[in-house]
Design a protein around this motif. Sequence first.
Motif, PDB file in Angstrom:
ATOM      1  N   ASN A 119      -5.389   3.517  -5.226  1.00 33.10           N
ATOM      2  CA  ASN A 119      -5.459   3.701  -6.680  1.00 33.10           C
ATOM      3  C   ASN A 119      -4.742   4.963  -7.162  1.00 33.10           C
ATOM      4  N   GLN A 120      -4.397   5.863  -6.230  1.00 30.72           N
ATOM      5  CA  GLN A 120      -3.616   7.037  -6.613  1.00 30.72           C
ATOM      6  C   GLN A 120      -2.225   6.636  -7.088  1.00 30.72           C
ATOM      7  N   ASN A 121      -1.803   5.424  -6.707  1.00 29.73           N
ATOM      8  CA  ASN A 121      -0.525   4.877  -7.178  1.00 29.73           C
ATOM      9  C   ASN A 121      -0.816   3.837  -8.255  1.00 29.73           C
ATOM     10  N   PRO A 122      -0.697   4.190  -9.543  1.00 25.81           N
ATOM     11  CA  PRO A 122      -1.023   3.237 -10.613  1.00 25.81           C
ATOM     12  C   PRO A 122      -0.020   2.101 -10.735  1.00 25.81           C
ATOM     13  N   SER A 123       1.174   2.263 -10.156  1.00 26.53           N
ATOM     14  CA  SER A 123       2.191   1.212 -10.226  1.00 26.53           C
ATOM     15  C   SER A 123       1.763   0.000  -9.411  1.00 26.53           C
ATOM     16  N   GLU A 135      15.452  -2.865  -9.633  1.00 24.08           N
ATOM     17  CA  GLU A 135      15.217  -2.104  -8.421  1.00 24.08           C
ATOM     18  C   GLU A 135      13.796  -2.301  -7.946  1.00 24.08           C
ATOM     19  N   THR A 136      13.614  -2.284  -6.615  1.00 20.85           N
ATOM     20  CA  THR A 136      12.275  -2.317  -6.037  1.00 20.85           C
ATOM     21  C   THR A 136      11.875  -0.883  -5.711  1.00 20.85           C
ATOM     22  N   GLU A 137      10.717  -0.733  -5.067  1.00 23.73           N
ATOM     23  CA  GLU A 137      10.220   0.611  -4.771  1.00 23.73           C
ATOM     24  C   GLU A 137      10.382   0.956  -3.300  1.00 23.73           C
ATOM     25  N   GLN A 138      11.241   0.240  -2.572  1.00 29.73           N
ATOM     26  CA  GLN A 138      11.362   0.468  -1.148  1.00 29.73           C
ATOM     27  C   GLN A 138      11.718   1.910  -0.843  1.00 29.73           C
ATOM     28  N   ALA A 139      11.308   2.319   0.364  1.00 32.37           N
ATOM     29  CA  ALA A 139      11.566   3.660   0.870  1.00 32.37           C
ATOM     30  C   ALA A 139      10.792   4.736   0.154  1.00 32.37           C
ATOM     31  N   SER A 140       9.813   4.361  -0.638  1.00 35.78           N
ATOM     32  CA  SER A 140       9.086   5.369  -1.393  1.00 35.78           C
ATOM     33  C   SER A 140       8.026   6.063  -0.561  1.00 35.78           C
ATOM     34  N   GLU A 141       7.615   5.435   0.525  1.00 34.33           N
ATOM     35  CA  GLU A 141       6.551   6.068   1.314  1.00 34.33           C
ATOM     36  C   GLU A 141       7.118   7.150   2.212  1.00 34.33           C
ATOM     37  N   SER A 197       3.625   8.034  -4.316  1.00 34.38           N
ATOM     38  CA  SER A 197       3.632   7.743  -2.882  1.00 34.38           C
ATOM     39  C   SER A 197       2.278   8.066  -2.265  1.00 34.38           C
ATOM     40  N   ILE A 198       1.629   7.078  -1.657  1.00 35.01           N
ATOM     41  CA  ILE A 198       0.364   7.352  -0.982  1.00 35.01           C
ATOM     42  C   ILE A 198       0.606   8.153   0.289  1.00 35.01           C
ATOM     43  N   GLY A 199       1.796   8.036   0.860  1.00 35.29           N
ATOM     44  CA  GLY A 199       2.131   8.871   2.011  1.00 35.29           C
ATOM     45  C   GLY A 199       2.104  10.340   1.636  1.00 35.29           C
ATOM     46  N   LYS A 200       2.653  10.662   0.486  1.00 32.20           N
ATOM     47  CA  LYS A 200       2.642  12.043   0.005  1.00 32.20           C
ATOM     48  C   LYS A 200       1.210  12.503  -0.268  1.00 32.20           C
ATOM     49  N   VAL A 201       0.393  11.609  -0.815  1.00 29.38           N
ATOM     50  CA  VAL A 201      -1.004  11.953  -1.082  1.00 29.38           C
ATOM     51  C   VAL A 201      -1.731  12.293   0.224  1.00 29.38           C
ATOM     52  N   LEU A 202      -1.516  11.482   1.263  1.00 28.37           N
ATOM     53  CA  LEU A 202      -2.169  11.741   2.553  1.00 28.37           C
ATOM     54  C   LEU A 202      -1.719  13.069   3.150  1.00 28.37           C
ATOM     55  N   ILE A 203      -0.435  13.394   2.981  1.00 28.28           N
ATOM     56  CA  ILE A 203       0.070  14.678   3.470  1.00 28.28           C
ATOM     57  C   ILE A 203      -0.583  15.823   2.719  1.00 28.28           C
ATOM     58  N   GLU A 204      -0.614  15.720   1.394  1.00 24.50           N
ATOM     59  CA  GLU A 204      -1.184  16.795   0.572  1.00 24.50           C
ATOM     60  C   GLU A 204      -2.675  16.980   0.837  1.00 24.50           C
ATOM     61  N   SER A 240       4.573   8.069   8.509  1.00 32.86           N
ATOM     62  CA  SER A 240       5.349   6.840   8.643  1.00 32.86           C
ATOM     63  C   SER A 240       4.489   5.691   8.143  1.00 32.86           C
ATOM     64  N   LEU A 241       5.076   4.516   8.053  1.00 35.47           N
ATOM     65  CA  LEU A 241       4.318   3.339   7.658  1.00 35.47           C
ATOM     66  C   LEU A 241       3.205   3.063   8.670  1.00 35.47           C
ATOM     67  N   LYS A 242       3.519   3.252   9.951  1.00 32.75           N
ATOM     68  CA  LYS A 242       2.509   3.044  10.992  1.00 32.75           C
ATOM     69  C   LYS A 242       1.374   4.056  10.849  1.00 32.75           C
ATOM     70  N   ALA A 243       1.710   5.295  10.510  1.00 38.87           N
ATOM     71  CA  ALA A 243       0.669   6.312  10.336  1.00 38.87           C
ATOM     72  C   ALA A 243      -0.262   5.947   9.191  1.00 38.87           C
ATOM     73  N   ILE A 244       0.297   5.394   8.124  1.00 42.81           N
ATOM     74  CA  ILE A 244      -0.530   4.955   6.998  1.00 42.81           C
ATOM     75  C   ILE A 244      -1.462   3.821   7.432  1.00 42.81           C
ATOM     76  N   LYS A 245      -0.914   2.838   8.150  1.00 42.55           N
ATOM     77  CA  LYS A 245      -1.740   1.716   8.601  1.00 42.55           C
ATOM     78  C   LYS A 245      -2.817   2.182   9.579  1.00 42.55           C
ATOM     79  N   ASP A 246      -2.480   3.128  10.438  1.00 44.97           N
ATOM     80  CA  ASP A 246      -3.472   3.663  11.379  1.00 44.97           C
ATOM     81  C   ASP A 246      -4.592   4.370  10.621  1.00 44.97           C
ATOM     82  N   TRP A 247      -4.229   5.101   9.560  1.00 40.28           N
ATOM     83  CA  TRP A 247      -5.250   5.787   8.754  1.00 40.28           C
ATOM     84  C   TRP A 247      -6.155   4.758   8.085  1.00 40.28           C
ATOM     85  N   VAL A 248      -5.563   3.725   7.523  1.00 41.38           N
ATOM     86  CA  VAL A 248      -6.337   2.681   6.852  1.00 41.38           C
ATOM     87  C   VAL A 248      -7.306   2.011   7.823  1.00 41.38           C
ATOM     88  N   ALA A 249      -6.868   1.811   9.069  1.00 39.55           N
ATOM     89  CA  ALA A 249      -7.673   1.072  10.052  1.00 39.55           C
ATOM     90  C   ALA A 249      -8.985   1.773  10.391  1.00 39.55           C
TER      91      ALA A 249
END
Length: 376
Positions: A251-255, A370-376, A213-220, A230-239
């Motif tokens: 790239n921290q998520n190899p999947s 299965e998909t990877e939804q809700a992983s962030e 989870s890149i969300g977990k990486v950003l928290i750590e 949240s998804l919005k927080a990730i997009k705001d960080w990217v922006a």
Amino acid sequence: MFDYSGIPVKRALFVVGLSLLMTACVRPTDRGQQYIDDSFDEVLNPVGLIASEKPKDYSLFPAQLEKVETLSPSLTASHQSLYEGVKRWLSESGEPTTLTDYGIQIEQMGGGDSYGNVLFTGYFSPVIEMRHVPDAQYRYPVYAKPKCDEKCPTREEIYDGALDGLGLELGYSASLIDNFIMEVQGSGFIHFGDSEPLEYFAYGGKNGHPYVSIGKVLIERGEVPREKMSLKAIKDWVAVHDEQTVIELLNQNPSYVFFSPKSAHPVTGTAGIPLLAGASVAADRDYLPMGSVLLAEVPQLDAEGNWNGQHVLKLLMALDTGGAVKKNHLDLYHGMGEEAGIQAGHHKHFGRVWKLNKPNTVEEVKEQPETEQASE
């Protein structure tokens, strides 16, 4: 003997111990947690009554149930007596205390904390603008799955060009993070500028590497506070970061998820049934087989993604699965598009949930990836 503050050491130790004990007993309520039931030992726990005084809104459920009954005879047959009982209950009562009068048995989900607090996250169907031919703006490819042995290239290897020249490009977007979010959701709708209708990019497989989870990486890393993730927080960080910094994070998520283009059609889950926003959830099929009916106190959020102090009692159907959706965790489908994505991204809150059952009902599950939804 005294410590430097003048407090006797034994008393100081007692005070510290009492403080730690009180801290351990503090139960958070900031994300809709409630503590009005006894503790539970299992994921599903038989109970004799649902005592809920939350406002009721069952308005979305009948349309979702109709799609199941119309499109899946096998799923309907495996749950028929339950569905008939729930429909009778809805038309004649709708009060949770009367469910057992209709022969409906009840199991309460124990929650991750064993106090009945079930985690609600959200997912959605992205709508992404793409082009068939890359240009200066639309230059981030989405791929069909290559022929690989046990493992395909990692995300980093794919970003570095491992799939170039293989003819696997399905389209090019203007946003690397939009492509990534579509991977997390497992599918998405695509609009090509040179064509009018939407196309549907269905889940086409993974590269076989573990999901991070890149969300977990950003928290750590201290980039985003845990309570604000949240998804919005990730997009705001990217922006506000340059492309190479963003790529380093991703790239921290190899999947990596590949897609399969199809004609646009309603969003369907693992059960093969079109999903209606606010009426369907992804769930762990080991406990909630496809077609299961749930009565849930769904936490309500404000525009900023904070719990507004309210829950609403809703009927939901388990019609989808997700790689990160296990045990006491439900992923609520929010619909299509950017607004649905913002709402879904805010959801990491808790509510009480009951699985409704009929005696001697044989439940079947249609196996799908299965998909990877809700992983962030």
